[in-house]
Design a protein around this motif. Structure first.
Motif, mmCIF file in Angstrom:
data_model
loop_
_atom_site.group_PDB
_atom_site.id
_atom_site.type_symbol
_atom_site.label_atom_id
_atom_site.label_comp_id
_atom_site.label_asym_id
_atom_site.label_seq_id
_atom_site.Cartn_x
_atom_site.Cartn_y
_atom_site.Cartn_z
ATOM 1 N N GLN A 52 0.839 -1.204 0.000
ATOM 2 C CA GLN A 52 0.000 0.000 0.000
ATOM 3 C C GLN A 52 0.872 1.251 0.000
ATOM 4 O OE1 GLN A 52 -3.489 -0.187 2.534
ATOM 5 N NE2 GLN A 52 -3.090 1.896 3.211
ATOM 6 N N CYS A 85 -6.939 10.698 -7.623
ATOM 7 C CA CYS A 85 -6.631 9.378 -7.059
ATOM 8 C C CYS A 85 -6.532 9.444 -5.538
ATOM 9 C CB CYS A 85 -5.335 8.833 -7.649
ATOM 10 S SG CYS A 85 -5.488 8.286 -9.359
ATOM 11 N N VAL A 88 -10.131 9.729 -4.177
ATOM 12 C CA VAL A 88 -10.867 8.460 -4.271
ATOM 13 C C VAL A 88 -10.325 7.457 -3.252
ATOM 14 C CG1 VAL A 88 -11.350 6.469 -5.752
ATOM 15 C CG2 VAL A 88 -11.590 8.790 -6.658
ATOM 16 N N ALA A 89 -9.002 7.350 -3.152
ATOM 17 C CA ALA A 89 -8.406 6.435 -2.176
ATOM 18 C C ALA A 89 -8.788 6.848 -0.754
ATOM 19 C CB ALA A 89 -6.882 6.407 -2.342
ATOM 20 N N VAL A 91 -11.592 8.404 0.143
ATOM 21 C CA VAL A 91 -12.993 8.018 0.364
ATOM 22 C C VAL A 91 -13.066 6.527 0.688
ATOM 23 C CG1 VAL A 91 -15.245 7.714 -0.750
ATOM 24 C CG2 VAL A 91 -14.001 9.877 -1.005
ATOM 25 N N TRP A 92 -12.362 5.730 -0.095
ATOM 26 C CA TRP A 92 -12.380 4.277 0.127
ATOM 27 C C TRP A 92 -11.817 3.945 1.518
ATOM 28 C CZ3 TRP A 92 -15.025 0.512 -1.658
ATOM 29 C CH2 TRP A 92 -14.649 -0.812 -1.399
ATOM 30 N N GLY A 93 -10.719 4.588 1.880
ATOM 31 C CA GLY A 93 -10.151 4.368 3.203
ATOM 32 C C GLY A 93 -11.078 4.833 4.311
ATOM 33 N N VAL A 95 -14.307 4.861 4.218
ATOM 34 C CA VAL A 95 -15.443 3.945 4.293
ATOM 35 C C VAL A 95 -15.028 2.593 4.873
ATOM 36 C CG1 VAL A 95 -17.081 2.612 2.869
ATOM 37 C CG2 VAL A 95 -16.730 5.048 2.432
ATOM 38 N N THR A 96 -13.854 2.109 4.484
ATOM 39 C CA THR A 96 -13.471 0.746 4.842
ATOM 40 C C THR A 96 -12.529 0.633 6.037
ATOM 41 O OG1 THR A 96 -11.610 0.753 3.298
ATOM 42 C CG2 THR A 96 -13.743 -0.054 2.457
ATOM 43 N N ARG A 99 -12.796 6.604 9.506
ATOM 44 C CA ARG A 99 -13.430 7.821 8.994
ATOM 45 C C ARG A 99 -12.504 9.025 8.961
ATOM 46 N NH1 ARG A 99 -19.470 7.540 11.399
ATOM 47 N NH2 ARG A 99 -20.213 6.014 9.896
ATOM 48 N N THR A 106 -8.780 12.901 2.008
ATOM 49 C CA THR A 106 -9.742 13.308 0.986
ATOM 50 C C THR A 106 -9.952 14.818 0.950
ATOM 51 O OG1 THR A 106 -10.872 11.205 1.273
ATOM 52 C CG2 THR A 106 -12.054 12.908 0.072
#
Length: 119
Positions: A52, A85, A88-89, A91-93, A95-96, A99, A106
């Protein structure tokens, strides 16, 4: 406005240099504490975190090319690509994973993109 966009983009790049370091060379020390992992969990996820970190390094590279490329159109494309990028990364982080990533990753990227387009 363009200068402010460059400053915020530079901050985004520096945040990601730090993230790269946390996920790679500093993972077993500072990184483990930042990510709140026990030693046992850190040992398990270290290869994935290093991978990562490599990807985060690519984001830094795109932003750096945006700063140094002599053709303004190409430089702008790299900057927009890198910031998009990162957003987007993030947002994904957010969510998953956690926060707070939305605020750390982001939000600065979206601010930099907005300033870039406003300039």
């Amino acid at each position: 406005m363009q200068l402010l966009a460059q400053i915020v983009t530079g901050l985004v790049a520096l945040i990601h240099v730090y993230i790269v370091l946390l996920e790679t060379v500093l993972f077993q020390s500072r990184g483990r504490r930042v990510f709140g992992l026990t030693q046992e969990k850190a040992d398990i996820v270290q290869p994935a975190m290093s991978n990562q970190g490599c990807y985060n390094g690519f984001l830094v590279a795109a932003l750096v090319v945006g700063f140094v490329h002599p053709n303004p159109a190409i430089a702008s494309a790299f900057t927009v690509f890198g910031l998009a990028c990162v957003a987007v990364a993030g947002v994904w982080g957010g969510v998953t994973v956690k926060r707070s990533i939305l605020l750390i990753q982001t939000l600065p990227a979206l601010i930099a993109l907005a300033l870039h387009f406003a300039g």
